[in-house]
Design an enzyme around this catalytic site. Structure first.
Site, PDB file in Angstrom:
ATOM      1  CB  VAL A  86       9.668   8.577   3.815  1.00  0.00           C
ATOM      2  CG1 VAL A  86      10.951   7.797   4.101  1.00  0.00           C
ATOM      3  CG2 VAL A  86       9.999   9.961   3.283  1.00  0.00           C
ATOM      4  CB  CYS A 114      -8.835   5.583   7.056  1.00  0.00           C
ATOM      5  SG  CYS A 114      -8.130   5.631   5.384  1.00  0.00           S
ATOM      6  CB  CYS A 127      -5.746  12.511   4.831  1.00  0.00           C
ATOM      7  SG  CYS A 127      -7.287  11.568   4.694  1.00  0.00           S
ATOM      8  CB  SER A 137       4.131   3.386   1.784  1.00  0.00           C
ATOM      9  OG  SER A 137       4.132   4.607   1.086  1.00  0.00           O
ATOM     10  CB  ALA A 185      -0.910  -0.003   1.224  1.00  0.00           C
ATOM     11  CG  MET A 186       3.468   1.653  -2.745  1.00  0.00           C
ATOM     12  SD  MET A 186       4.421   1.549  -4.290  1.00  0.00           S
ATOM     13  CE  MET A 186       5.606   2.873  -4.042  1.00  0.00           C
TER      14      MET A 186
END
Length: 363
Positions: A18, A111, A208, A20, A13-14
């Site tokens: 930094v 999330c 976020c 991930s 999961a990117m």
């Protein structure tokens, strides 16, 4: 479980950050077949900050672009999965609903639970990946009975186990946290060693979808909030003033009350049904007991009282407590020392040393 010791297909999961990115680079270096996958969850172009500028944050379109560039640099397949509808329904709507019912939500837990370890995990399995890896600072370790348990990351300042208490035993068998045994400094060192484009990228510290921290503005843009004014009342019953919206206040808040008193006052409770904000002196924030519901356990659900350490905020040290199971699946938690600012809507997570026993939501 911080490393995968057999060469396998792993979805990472990117997020474009930094952590991930280093996760993906380390797994590829170990010889695994790595696939990068990024969640597109929120369209920031429709929102502006208080200065009228559009903003980006964790999981923004800029982060999707950064993740793609890192995947290209690492020469791994890369997919962007659009979860905007699910994020809106499962996280944003819950966030707004909680505030409007007098709770203080914790969207990061939701999330992780719904988007990452349910929906993204499902996508990883569709690609026939054996594991989903993330850049979380936590560890999954085997238990004596052949299962798995969540543990704190070794970097105490970065440990994220608090946000991951909803992981089930089945999910833990399919998840890898390669950074859980590292410090942030070590991770930055790996980023420099791999010459990653995001090696010096700053971390996101805010929610976020509210990167400027102004959740009131966000709520007012998301919902029609025309009839939320009401009284500010002292715990003794005296009306001290009026507010323009109970959702503007959270338990423990001191600043911005707009009322005078002989001692500093704090928000003690939000009565959303009556649009009332209850305030009191600092001692009124102290709480010895609380009820925790919607619990998830990494052990067998408790049938009898047990002693544990409980954390009620991400940055708080765990506090000794006694947990008593109730008949409806909830638990009553009694602290050895009364705690300040126990906040309905936040997560309560139970620890035994570094191991997470389970957790739930403060009611």
């Amino acid at each position: 479980m911080s490393e995968v010791d057999v060469k396998r297909r792993v979805v990472v999961a990117m997020s474009g950050g930094v952590d991930s990115s280093v996760t993906a680079a380390l797994l590829k270096e170990q010889g695994h077949e790595v696939v990068g996958m990024t969640m597109q969850i929120w369209d920031y172009s429709q929102y502006t900050d208080k200065h009228g500028e559009t903003f980006g944050s964790c999981c923004s379109l800029d982060d999707v672009y950064d993740a793609r560039r890192v995947a290209e640099q690492l020469d791994i397949p890369f997919y962007v999965i659009n979860f905007e509808r699910q994020f809106k329904q499962q996280v944003i709507d819950r966030f707004c609903d909680d505030y409007l019912t007098g709770l203080t939500p914790n969207p990061c837990v939701l999330c992780n639970q719904v988007l990452k370890f349910e929906l993204l995990m499902r996508k990883a399995r569709e690609l026939e990946a054996e594991f989903l890896a993330t850049g979380h600072y936590a560890r999954i370790l085997p238990t004596e009975d052949g299962g798995y348990a969540l543990h704190k990351g070794i970097d105490g300042d970065k440990d994220q186990s608090y946000f991951l208490f909803t992981l089930t035993k089945e999910q833990m068998a399919l998840v890898r946290f390669p950074l859980g045994g590292m410090t942030k400094e070590e991770v930055r060192g790996h980023a420099a060693r791999f010459h990653l484009r995001v090696a010096e990228k700053a971390e996101s510290q805010d929610i976020c979808f509210v990167p400027d921290g102004d959740y009131v503005r966000f709520l007012e843009e998301e919902r029609q909030l025309d009839d939320c004014a009401g009284p500010i009342i002292h715990v003794a019953g005296q009306v001290l003033g009026q507010h323009q919206g109970y959702y503007r206040y959270t338990v423990g808040q001191r600043k911005g009350l707009g009322i005078g008193w002989s001692e500093p006052l704090y928000v003690v409770r939000i009565d959303a049904a009556n649009k009332t904000v209850i305030v009191g002196e600092k001692q009124h924030l102290l709480c010895r007991e609380m009820i925790v519901g919607s619990c998830r356990w990494s052990m067998e659900p408790p049938q009898r009282p047990f002693a544990t350490n409980c954390r009620i905020r991400y940055r708080q040290h765990e506090q000794p407590a006694q947990v008593v199971p109730l008949t409806d699946g909830r638990v009553k938690v009694t602290f050895a020392i009364p705690q300040s600012g126990v906040t309905p809507g936040q997560a309560a997570v139970f620890y035994q040393g570094d191991r997470v026993l389970g957790g739930g939501w403060i009611q």
